[in-house]
Design a protein around this motif. Structure first.
Motif, PDB file in Angstrom:
ATOM      1  N   ASP A 173      27.437  53.513  52.504  1.00  0.00           N
ATOM      2  CA  ASP A 173      26.823  54.681  53.129  1.00  0.00           C
ATOM      3  C   ASP A 173      25.547  55.009  52.359  1.00  0.00           C
ATOM      4  O   ASP A 173      25.105  54.222  51.527  1.00  0.00           O
ATOM      5  N   GLY A 174      24.968  56.150  52.618  1.00  0.00           N
ATOM      6  CA  GLY A 174      23.690  56.482  52.000  1.00  0.00           C
ATOM      7  C   GLY A 174      23.761  56.729  50.504  1.00  0.00           C
ATOM      8  O   GLY A 174      22.736  56.634  49.810  1.00  0.00           O
ATOM      9  N   GLN A 175      24.940  57.056  49.979  1.00  0.00           N
ATOM     10  CA  GLN A 175      25.066  57.405  48.565  1.00  0.00           C
ATOM     11  C   GLN A 175      25.718  56.314  47.717  1.00  0.00           C
ATOM     12  O   GLN A 175      25.763  56.416  46.495  1.00  0.00           O
ATOM     13  N   GLY A 176      26.257  55.281  48.353  1.00  0.00           N
ATOM     14  CA  GLY A 176      26.949  54.243  47.588  1.00  0.00           C
ATOM     15  C   GLY A 176      27.823  53.406  48.502  1.00  0.00           C
ATOM     16  O   GLY A 176      27.548  53.287  49.703  1.00  0.00           O
ATOM     17  N   ALA A 177      28.883  52.843  47.942  1.00  0.00           N
ATOM     18  CA  ALA A 177      29.773  52.006  48.747  1.00  0.00           C
ATOM     19  C   ALA A 177      31.174  51.993  48.147  1.00  0.00           C
ATOM     20  O   ALA A 177      31.359  52.118  46.925  1.00  0.00           O
ATOM     21  N   TRP A 178      32.155  51.832  49.033  1.00  0.00           N
ATOM     22  CA  TRP A 178      33.545  51.630  48.632  1.00  0.00           C
ATOM     23  C   TRP A 178      33.869  50.147  48.718  1.00  0.00           C
ATOM     24  O   TRP A 178      33.540  49.492  49.707  1.00  0.00           O
ATOM     25  N   LEU A 179      34.523  49.627  47.690  1.00  0.00           N
ATOM     26  CA  LEU A 179      35.082  48.278  47.715  1.00  0.00           C
ATOM     27  C   LEU A 179      36.593  48.458  47.817  1.00  0.00           C
ATOM     28  O   LEU A 179      37.217  49.036  46.907  1.00  0.00           O
ATOM     29  N   ARG A 180      37.172  48.017  48.930  1.00  0.00           N
ATOM     30  CA  ARG A 180      38.582  48.315  49.215  1.00  0.00           C
ATOM     31  C   ARG A 180      39.447  47.059  49.191  1.00  0.00           C
ATOM     32  O   ARG A 180      39.105  46.043  49.788  1.00  0.00           O
ATOM     33  N   PHE A 181      40.556  47.179  48.492  1.00  0.00           N
ATOM     34  CA  PHE A 181      41.582  46.144  48.494  1.00  0.00           C
ATOM     35  C   PHE A 181      42.752  46.681  49.312  1.00  0.00           C
ATOM     36  O   PHE A 181      43.233  47.784  49.071  1.00  0.00           O
ATOM     37  N   TYR A 182      43.204  45.917  50.270  1.00  0.00           N
ATOM     38  CA  TYR A 182      44.227  46.378  51.212  1.00  0.00           C
ATOM     39  C   TYR A 182      45.550  46.705  50.511  1.00  0.00           C
ATOM     40  O   TYR A 182      45.807  46.280  49.375  1.00  0.00           O
ATOM     41  N   SER A 183      46.387  47.433  51.207  1.00  0.00           N
ATOM     42  CA  SER A 183      47.683  47.818  50.658  1.00  0.00           C
ATOM     43  C   SER A 183      48.631  46.628  50.574  1.00  0.00           C
ATOM     44  O   SER A 183      48.747  45.843  51.521  1.00  0.00           O
ATOM     45  N   ILE A 184      49.307  46.500  49.432  1.00  0.00           N
ATOM     46  CA  ILE A 184      50.395  45.526  49.315  1.00  0.00           C
ATOM     47  C   ILE A 184      51.662  46.258  48.872  1.00  0.00           C
ATOM     48  O   ILE A 184      52.503  45.711  48.158  1.00  0.00           O
ATOM     49  N   SER A 185      51.806  47.516  49.306  1.00  0.00           N
ATOM     50  CA  SER A 185      53.004  48.284  49.006  1.00  0.00           C
ATOM     51  C   SER A 185      54.197  47.665  49.739  1.00  0.00           C
ATOM     52  O   SER A 185      53.998  46.975  50.755  1.00  0.00           O
ATOM     53  N   PRO A 186      55.418  47.896  49.288  1.00  0.00           N
ATOM     54  CA  PRO A 186      55.821  48.696  48.130  1.00  0.00           C
ATOM     55  C   PRO A 186      55.530  47.968  46.819  1.00  0.00           C
ATOM     56  O   PRO A 186      55.544  46.747  46.768  1.00  0.00           O
ATOM     57  N   TYR A 187      55.265  48.762  45.774  1.00  0.00           N
ATOM     58  CA  TYR A 187      54.845  48.192  44.503  1.00  0.00           C
ATOM     59  C   TYR A 187      56.022  48.030  43.550  1.00  0.00           C
ATOM     60  O   TYR A 187      56.968  48.816  43.547  1.00  0.00           O
ATOM     61  N   ASN A 188      55.929  46.980  42.735  1.00  0.00           N
ATOM     62  CA  ASN A 188      56.974  46.675  41.762  1.00  0.00           C
ATOM     63  C   ASN A 188      56.352  45.870  40.632  1.00  0.00           C
ATOM     64  O   ASN A 188      55.134  45.707  40.559  1.00  0.00           O
ATOM     65  N   HIS A 189      57.204  45.329  39.750  1.00  0.00           N
ATOM     66  CA  HIS A 189      56.708  44.580  38.593  1.00  0.00           C
ATOM     67  C   HIS A 189      56.033  43.268  38.998  1.00  0.00           C
ATOM     68  O   HIS A 189      55.363  42.638  38.171  1.00  0.00           O
ATOM     69  N   TYR A 190      56.207  42.847  40.241  1.00  0.00           N
ATOM     70  CA  TYR A 190      55.656  41.579  40.683  1.00  0.00           C
ATOM     71  C   TYR A 190      54.251  41.702  41.287  1.00  0.00           C
ATOM     72  O   TYR A 190      53.546  40.702  41.380  1.00  0.00           O
ATOM     73  N   ASN A 191      53.855  42.887  41.728  1.00  0.00           N
ATOM     74  CA  ASN A 191      52.572  42.934  42.442  1.00  0.00           C
ATOM     75  C   ASN A 191      51.563  43.966  41.946  1.00  0.00           C
ATOM     76  O   ASN A 191      50.415  43.938  42.382  1.00  0.00           O
ATOM     77  N   ARG A 192      51.943  44.858  41.045  1.00  0.00           N
ATOM     78  CA  ARG A 192      50.943  45.806  40.544  1.00  0.00           C
ATOM     79  C   ARG A 192      49.800  45.079  39.842  1.00  0.00           C
ATOM     80  O   ARG A 192      48.640  45.491  39.933  1.00  0.00           O
ATOM     81  N   MET A 252      52.719  35.733  42.316  1.00  0.00           N
ATOM     82  CA  MET A 252      53.341  36.971  41.837  1.00  0.00           C
ATOM     83  C   MET A 252      54.443  36.675  40.824  1.00  0.00           C
ATOM     84  O   MET A 252      54.587  37.376  39.822  1.00  0.00           O
ATOM     85  N   HIS A 253      55.235  35.633  41.074  1.00  0.00           N
ATOM     86  CA  HIS A 253      56.265  35.249  40.106  1.00  0.00           C
ATOM     87  C   HIS A 253      55.628  34.791  38.796  1.00  0.00           C
ATOM     88  O   HIS A 253      56.125  35.101  37.704  1.00  0.00           O
ATOM     89  N   LEU A 254      54.515  34.046  38.892  1.00  0.00           N
ATOM     90  CA  LEU A 254      53.807  33.608  37.699  1.00  0.00           C
ATOM     91  C   LEU A 254      53.300  34.808  36.903  1.00  0.00           C
ATOM     92  O   LEU A 254      53.439  34.862  35.674  1.00  0.00           O
TER      93      LEU A 254
END
Length: 346
Positions: free
Chosen positions: A125-144, A57-59
Motif C-alpha cells: 500500500d502507500g505506506q509499506g507492505a505486508w509479507l504474509r505466510f498462510y496459516s498452518i494451524s493447529p500449531y504444535n511442536h512439529y510446525n511452529r 516437520m519431523h526433521l
C-alpha cells in the motif's frame, strides 16, 4: 477420469541447509540426523530435489530435540540465504529494490515450496507492505518452527541484500506466545503480537525502497523470464476438476466445508456453468470434495502426529465424530486403526 492423489506438499532440499547450519552454530553435528532422514551429500546436491512437508516437520522436531532449543526456527531464519530458494531466490537477489526482491520471492514461491494449505503473499500500500505466510494451524511442536524460520528468513535475506539488518515495522504470529517469545523481539522494532489473525510482517516504505547494489537490469529481466516459464509449467493443470482440488485446501478449514457456490465464485463462473463443465469431465463437485478430503485425511493420519480432532478441523468437519464416521465409510477403518496399520507397515 484418472484422479491424482493429493499430497500435503513439499519443498526444496535447500531448506535443510539453514537447519544444519543452525545446529552446527549451537554446537551439534547435523550429519547423523540428516543421514537418518536420507539426506546425504548426494541427495542435498541433487538439482530440483524436494522434501515432503511432513518429513521436513519431523526433521525439524528431531533437530529441536537434539539441540534442546525450541526457538531453532528463528536461528534457521537468521542463517538462511536467498540462494537456498533456488531460481526464485537467485532472481530475487537481482531485484532493483528490497520491495521488488520480497515481491519476487513470494510470487515465485511455488518454484521452491508447495503446501496444500496455501501460498505466501505480498500486499503493498502507500505506506509499506505486508509479507504474509498462510496459516498452518493447529500449531504444535512439529510446525511452529516453520513459521519462525520463514518470517525470520525473509528479514535476514532482505537484510543481506541491503547490507544491513532489516527489522519489521510490525510482526504478527498466529500461535500463542511460546516460552522463547523474547527471541522474536530482535526481528521487530515494536511489540510482537502473538495469537494474531495470521502470520505476517510489515515493512515500511523506506525499507521497501532500499536499493540493491547487486542489481543488474538485463540479468534481472532474464531471470524473471525463466521464473515465469517455470511457474507456468509447474502450475499447468489438465482440467477444471484439478483446478478445484487446488482451491479446496485453503477453503477446507475451521469446521466448515466449502460449497459449490463458493468455489464457483473463486473460479469466476456461474454455478450452473461450473456444474455443467464438471459433468462434461465426468465428475461432480461432491465427488471431488469427498475424494480430496479422503486423500488428505489419509495423508494427515499417515504422515503427521495430529490428533483426529485437529484433522477434522483441517478438513472442514463440524466435529471429530463426523470425521471419524466419514473416514470409516471411505476406508472401512477408523482413523486409529488406519494409523496403527500404517505405523506397522512403515
Amino acid at each position: 477420469m484418472t484422479r491424482a492423489r493429493v499430497r500435503l506438499g513439499d519443498l526444496s532440499v535447500g531448506f535443510v541447509q539453514p537447519l544444519g547450519d543452525a545446529l552446527l552454530a549451537l554446537g551439534h553435528d547435523p550429519r547423523p540426523l540428516l543421514l537418518r532422514y536420507g539426506l546425504d551429500e548426494k541427495r542435498l546436491t541433487e538439482p530440483g530435489a524436494r522434501l515432503s512437508i511432513p518429513r521436513y516437520m519431523h526433521l525439524g522436531h528431531a533437530a529441536i530435540a537434539l539441540c534442546g532449543e525450541p526457538g531453532l526456527g528463528l536461528h534457521m531464519g537468521r542463517l538462511s540465504r536467498l540462494a537456498q530458494a533456488g531460481l526464485a531466490g537467485v532472481t530475487a537477489a537481482q531485484a532493483p529494490t528490497l520491495g521488488e526482491a520480497a515481491r519476487t520471492l513470494l510470487r515465485f514461491e511455488p518454484l521452491y515450496a508447495a503446501n496444500y494449505r496455501g501460498q505466501s503473499s505480498f500486499h503493498e500500500d502507500g505506506q509499506g507492505a505486508w509479507l504474509r505466510f498462510y496459516s498452518i494451524s493447529p500449531y504444535n511442536h512439529y510446525n511452529r518452527f516453520v513459521v519462525d524460520s520463514l518470517l525470520a528468513g525473509w528479514l535476514a535475506q532482505l537484510g543481506a541484500l541491503a547490507g544491513r539488518p532489516v527489522q519489521a515495522e510490525r510482526l504478527e504470529i498466529e500461535f500463542d506466545a511460546p516460552d522463547y517469545a523474547e527471541q522474536y523481539q530482535s526481528l521487530c522494532n515494536g511489540p510482537v503480537q502473538f495469537a494474531a489473525g495470521g502470520n505476517q510482517l510489515r515493512l515500511d516504505a523506506a525499507t521497501l525502497a532500499l536499493a540493491n547494489p547487486q542489481h543488474c537490469p538485463s540479468t534481472w529481466q532474464h531471470l524473471l523470464q525463466l521464473c515465469e516459464a517455470e511457474l507456468a509449467q509447474r502450475t499447468r493443470v489438465r482440467g477444471l476438476g484439478e483446478r478445484i482440488v487446488h482451491l479446496l485446501g485453503p477453503l477446507l478449514n475451521g469446521g466448515r466445508e466449502p460449497d459449490l457456490e463458493e468455489v464457483a465464485q473463486h473460479l469466476h463462473l456461474p454455478t450452473w456453468t461450473l456444474r455443467r463443465k464438471l459433468a462434461e469431465e465426468g465428475t461432480r463437485f461432491r465427488d471431488l470434495l469427498n475424494d480430496t478430503r479422503r486423500d488428505l485425511a489419509e495423508a494427515y493420519i499417515r504422515d503427521t502426529e495430529l490428533a483426529f480432532g485437529e484433522i477434522a478441523y483441517l478438513l472442514g468437519f463440524a466435529s471429530a465424530e463426523a470425521f471419524q464416521r466419514a473416514f470409516k465409510r471411505w476406508s472401512g477403518l477408523t482413523p486409529g486403526e488406519y494409523r496403527r496399520r500404517q505405523r506397522l507397515a512403515g
